[in-house]
Design a protein around this motif. Structure first.
Motif, PDB file in Angstrom:
ATOM      1  N   THR A   2      -1.791 -16.044 -42.275  1.00 56.48           N
ATOM      2  CA  THR A   2      -2.708 -15.574 -41.248  1.00 56.48           C
ATOM      3  C   THR A   2      -4.018 -16.352 -41.325  1.00 56.48           C
ATOM      4  OG1 THR A   2      -3.740 -13.900 -42.642  1.00 56.48           O
ATOM      5  CG2 THR A   2      -1.747 -13.241 -41.431  1.00 56.48           C
ATOM      6  N   THR A   3      -4.782 -16.257 -40.266  1.00 57.41           N
ATOM      7  CA  THR A   3      -6.072 -16.949 -40.231  1.00 57.41           C
ATOM      8  C   THR A   3      -6.980 -16.435 -41.343  1.00 57.41           C
ATOM      9  OG1 THR A   3      -5.856 -17.257 -37.850  1.00 57.41           O
ATOM     10  CG2 THR A   3      -8.039 -17.514 -38.775  1.00 57.41           C
ATOM     11  N   THR A   4      -6.965 -15.136 -41.558  1.00 57.39           N
ATOM     12  CA  THR A   4      -7.817 -14.544 -42.596  1.00 57.39           C
ATOM     13  C   THR A   4      -7.433 -15.046 -43.982  1.00 57.39           C
ATOM     14  OG1 THR A   4      -8.106 -12.557 -41.247  1.00 57.39           O
ATOM     15  CG2 THR A   4      -8.632 -12.366 -43.585  1.00 57.39           C
ATOM     16  N   SER A   5      -6.146 -15.067 -44.278  1.00 58.89           N
ATOM     17  CA  SER A   5      -5.724 -15.542 -45.603  1.00 58.89           C
ATOM     18  C   SER A   5      -5.989 -17.039 -45.749  1.00 58.89           C
ATOM     19  CB  SER A   5      -4.257 -15.215 -45.861  1.00 58.89           C
ATOM     20  OG  SER A   5      -3.423 -15.857 -44.931  1.00 58.89           O
ATOM     21  N   ASN A   8      -9.639 -17.356 -46.502  1.00 59.80           N
ATOM     22  CA  ASN A   8      -9.881 -16.965 -47.902  1.00 59.80           C
ATOM     23  C   ASN A   8      -9.485 -18.090 -48.855  1.00 59.80           C
ATOM     24  OD1 ASN A   8     -10.893 -14.470 -47.192  1.00 59.80           O
ATOM     25  ND2 ASN A   8      -8.928 -13.437 -47.404  1.00 59.80           N
ATOM     26  N   ALA A   9      -8.368 -18.732 -48.581  1.00 56.19           N
ATOM     27  CA  ALA A   9      -7.927 -19.844 -49.431  1.00 56.19           C
ATOM     28  C   ALA A   9      -8.914 -21.001 -49.353  1.00 56.19           C
ATOM     29  CB  ALA A   9      -6.535 -20.299 -49.007  1.00 56.19           C
ATOM     30  N   LEU A  10      -9.403 -21.302 -48.160  1.00 57.08           N
ATOM     31  CA  LEU A  10     -10.377 -22.374 -47.995  1.00 57.08           C
ATOM     32  C   LEU A  10     -11.673 -22.049 -48.726  1.00 57.08           C
ATOM     33  CD1 LEU A  10      -9.898 -23.275 -44.221  1.00 57.08           C
ATOM     34  CD2 LEU A  10      -9.194 -24.636 -46.189  1.00 57.08           C
ATOM     35  N   GLU A  11     -12.103 -20.796 -48.643  1.00 55.95           N
ATOM     36  CA  GLU A  11     -13.335 -20.388 -49.315  1.00 55.95           C
ATOM     37  C   GLU A  11     -13.185 -20.460 -50.835  1.00 55.95           C
ATOM     38  OE1 GLU A  11     -13.954 -16.600 -47.437  1.00 55.95           O
ATOM     39  OE2 GLU A  11     -15.084 -17.499 -45.793  1.00 55.95           O
ATOM     40  N   ARG A  12     -11.999 -20.117 -51.346  1.00 54.03           N
ATOM     41  CA  ARG A  12     -11.767 -20.233 -52.787  1.00 54.03           C
ATOM     42  C   ARG A  12     -11.794 -21.701 -53.215  1.00 54.03           C
ATOM     43  NH1 ARG A  12      -7.958 -16.297 -51.627  1.00 54.03           N
ATOM     44  NH2 ARG A  12      -6.282 -17.836 -51.670  1.00 54.03           N
ATOM     45  N   ARG A  13     -11.191 -22.565 -52.412  1.00 58.24           N
ATOM     46  CA  ARG A  13     -11.198 -23.996 -52.729  1.00 58.24           C
ATOM     47  C   ARG A  13     -12.623 -24.555 -52.668  1.00 58.24           C
ATOM     48  NH1 ARG A  13     -10.252 -27.890 -55.736  1.00 58.24           N
ATOM     49  NH2 ARG A  13      -9.962 -29.903 -54.769  1.00 58.24           N
ATOM     50  N   HIS A  14     -13.402 -24.086 -51.697  1.00 62.33           N
ATOM     51  CA  HIS A  14     -14.796 -24.512 -51.557  1.00 62.33           C
ATOM     52  C   HIS A  14     -15.581 -24.133 -52.821  1.00 62.33           C
ATOM     53  CE1 HIS A  14     -18.960 -24.272 -49.938  1.00 62.33           C
ATOM     54  NE2 HIS A  14     -18.572 -25.304 -49.204  1.00 62.33           N
ATOM     55  N   ALA A  15     -15.394 -22.911 -53.297  1.00 57.30           N
ATOM     56  CA  ALA A  15     -16.071 -22.447 -54.513  1.00 57.30           C
ATOM     57  C   ALA A  15     -15.597 -23.237 -55.732  1.00 57.30           C
ATOM     58  CB  ALA A  15     -15.834 -20.950 -54.716  1.00 57.30           C
ATOM     59  N   SER A  16     -14.322 -23.562 -55.765  1.00 56.89           N
ATOM     60  CA  SER A  16     -13.763 -24.339 -56.862  1.00 56.89           C
ATOM     61  C   SER A  16     -14.383 -25.734 -56.905  1.00 56.89           C
ATOM     62  CB  SER A  16     -12.244 -24.436 -56.711  1.00 56.89           C
ATOM     63  OG  SER A  16     -11.705 -25.301 -57.668  1.00 56.89           O
ATOM     64  N   LEU A  17     -14.544 -26.341 -55.741  1.00 54.98           N
ATOM     65  CA  LEU A  17     -15.177 -27.657 -55.675  1.00 54.98           C
ATOM     66  C   LEU A  17     -16.630 -27.582 -56.131  1.00 54.98           C
ATOM     67  CD1 LEU A  17     -13.735 -29.053 -52.337  1.00 54.98           C
ATOM     68  CD2 LEU A  17     -13.366 -29.995 -54.617  1.00 54.98           C
ATOM     69  N   ASP A  18     -17.302 -26.515 -55.769  1.00 58.98           N
ATOM     70  CA  ASP A  18     -18.691 -26.323 -56.203  1.00 58.98           C
ATOM     71  C   ASP A  18     -18.764 -26.288 -57.724  1.00 58.98           C
ATOM     72  OD1 ASP A  18     -21.403 -26.024 -55.488  1.00 58.98           O
ATOM     73  OD2 ASP A  18     -21.283 -23.859 -55.762  1.00 58.98           O
ATOM     74  N   GLU A  19     -17.831 -25.593 -58.341  1.00 61.19           N
ATOM     75  CA  GLU A  19     -17.789 -25.509 -59.799  1.00 61.19           C
ATOM     76  C   GLU A  19     -17.487 -26.883 -60.412  1.00 61.19           C
ATOM     77  OE1 GLU A  19     -18.278 -24.157 -63.484  1.00 61.19           O
ATOM     78  OE2 GLU A  19     -18.686 -23.002 -61.685  1.00 61.19           O
ATOM     79  N   GLU A  20     -16.565 -27.624 -59.811  1.00 65.56           N
ATOM     80  CA  GLU A  20     -16.255 -28.965 -60.308  1.00 65.56           C
ATOM     81  C   GLU A  20     -17.484 -29.877 -60.244  1.00 65.56           C
ATOM     82  OE1 GLU A  20     -12.543 -31.046 -59.230  1.00 65.56           O
ATOM     83  OE2 GLU A  20     -12.012 -29.175 -58.202  1.00 65.56           O
ATOM     84  N   LYS A  42     -16.007 -30.923 -50.128  1.00 66.39           N
ATOM     85  CA  LYS A  42     -16.621 -29.605 -49.968  1.00 66.39           C
ATOM     86  C   LYS A  42     -17.190 -29.445 -48.554  1.00 66.39           C
ATOM     87  CE  LYS A  42     -20.216 -26.723 -51.928  1.00 66.39           C
ATOM     88  NZ  LYS A  42     -21.401 -26.722 -52.759  1.00 66.39           N
ATOM     89  N   LEU A  43     -17.830 -30.498 -48.051  1.00 67.81           N
ATOM     90  CA  LEU A  43     -18.378 -30.465 -46.695  1.00 67.81           C
ATOM     91  C   LEU A  43     -17.271 -30.368 -45.648  1.00 67.81           C
ATOM     92  CD1 LEU A  43     -20.865 -30.553 -44.893  1.00 67.81           C
ATOM     93  CD2 LEU A  43     -20.773 -33.047 -45.017  1.00 67.81           C
ATOM     94  N   GLU A  44     -16.167 -31.095 -45.862  1.00 63.70           N
ATOM     95  CA  GLU A  44     -15.033 -31.004 -44.941  1.00 63.70           C
ATOM     96  C   GLU A  44     -14.492 -29.576 -44.894  1.00 63.70           C
ATOM     97  OE1 GLU A  44     -12.129 -33.828 -46.247  1.00 63.70           O
ATOM     98  OE2 GLU A  44     -13.439 -35.541 -45.836  1.00 63.70           O
ATOM     99  N   LEU A  45     -14.377 -28.959 -46.063  1.00 61.61           N
ATOM    100  CA  LEU A  45     -13.906 -27.581 -46.113  1.00 61.61           C
ATOM    101  C   LEU A  45     -14.874 -26.639 -45.405  1.00 61.61           C
ATOM    102  CD1 LEU A  45     -12.513 -27.307 -49.743  1.00 61.61           C
ATOM    103  CD2 LEU A  45     -11.209 -27.200 -47.625  1.00 61.61           C
ATOM    104  N   LYS A  46     -16.162 -26.856 -45.612  1.00 60.21           N
ATOM    105  CA  LYS A  46     -17.171 -26.011 -44.953  1.00 60.21           C
ATOM    106  C   LYS A  46     -17.043 -26.129 -43.438  1.00 60.21           C
ATOM    107  CE  LYS A  46     -22.113 -25.272 -44.558  1.00 60.21           C
ATOM    108  NZ  LYS A  46     -23.440 -25.763 -44.904  1.00 60.21           N
ATOM    109  N   ASP A  47     -16.843 -27.345 -42.951  1.00 64.52           N
ATOM    110  CA  ASP A  47     -16.676 -27.552 -41.508  1.00 64.52           C
ATOM    111  C   ASP A  47     -15.422 -26.853 -40.997  1.00 64.52           C
ATOM    112  OD1 ASP A  47     -18.996 -29.059 -41.433  1.00 64.52           O
ATOM    113  OD2 ASP A  47     -17.941 -30.995 -41.448  1.00 64.52           O
TER     114      ASP A  47
END
Length: 58
Positions: A2-5, A8-20, A42-47
């Motif tokens: 679903t769009t929501t899931s 959520n996956a994109l947001e988790r990956r974004h946070a993971s990249l921030d940690e890296e 990270k910027l691509e994911l944010k977009d």
């Protein structure tokens, strides 16, 4: 998926990249190319997150 899931996956990956990025910045010999690559991804994911959020609002 679903769009929501997907969002959520994109947001988790974004946070993971921030940690890296933070971990790389703490290294004594920082790899500037790696940091730049991580920041671009990270910027691509944010977009993509913003685009999907705008689509769900319409």
């Amino acid at each position: 998926m679903t769009t929501t899931s997907h969002l959520n996956a994109l947001e988790r990956r974004h946070a993971s990249l921030d940690e890296e990025i933070l971990q790389e910045l703490q290294r004594p010999a920082q790899d500037e190319l790696k940091i730049g690559m991580l920041k671009r991804k990270k910027l691509e994911l944010k977009d993509e997150i913003s685009r999907l959020q705008n689509q769900t609002r319409q």
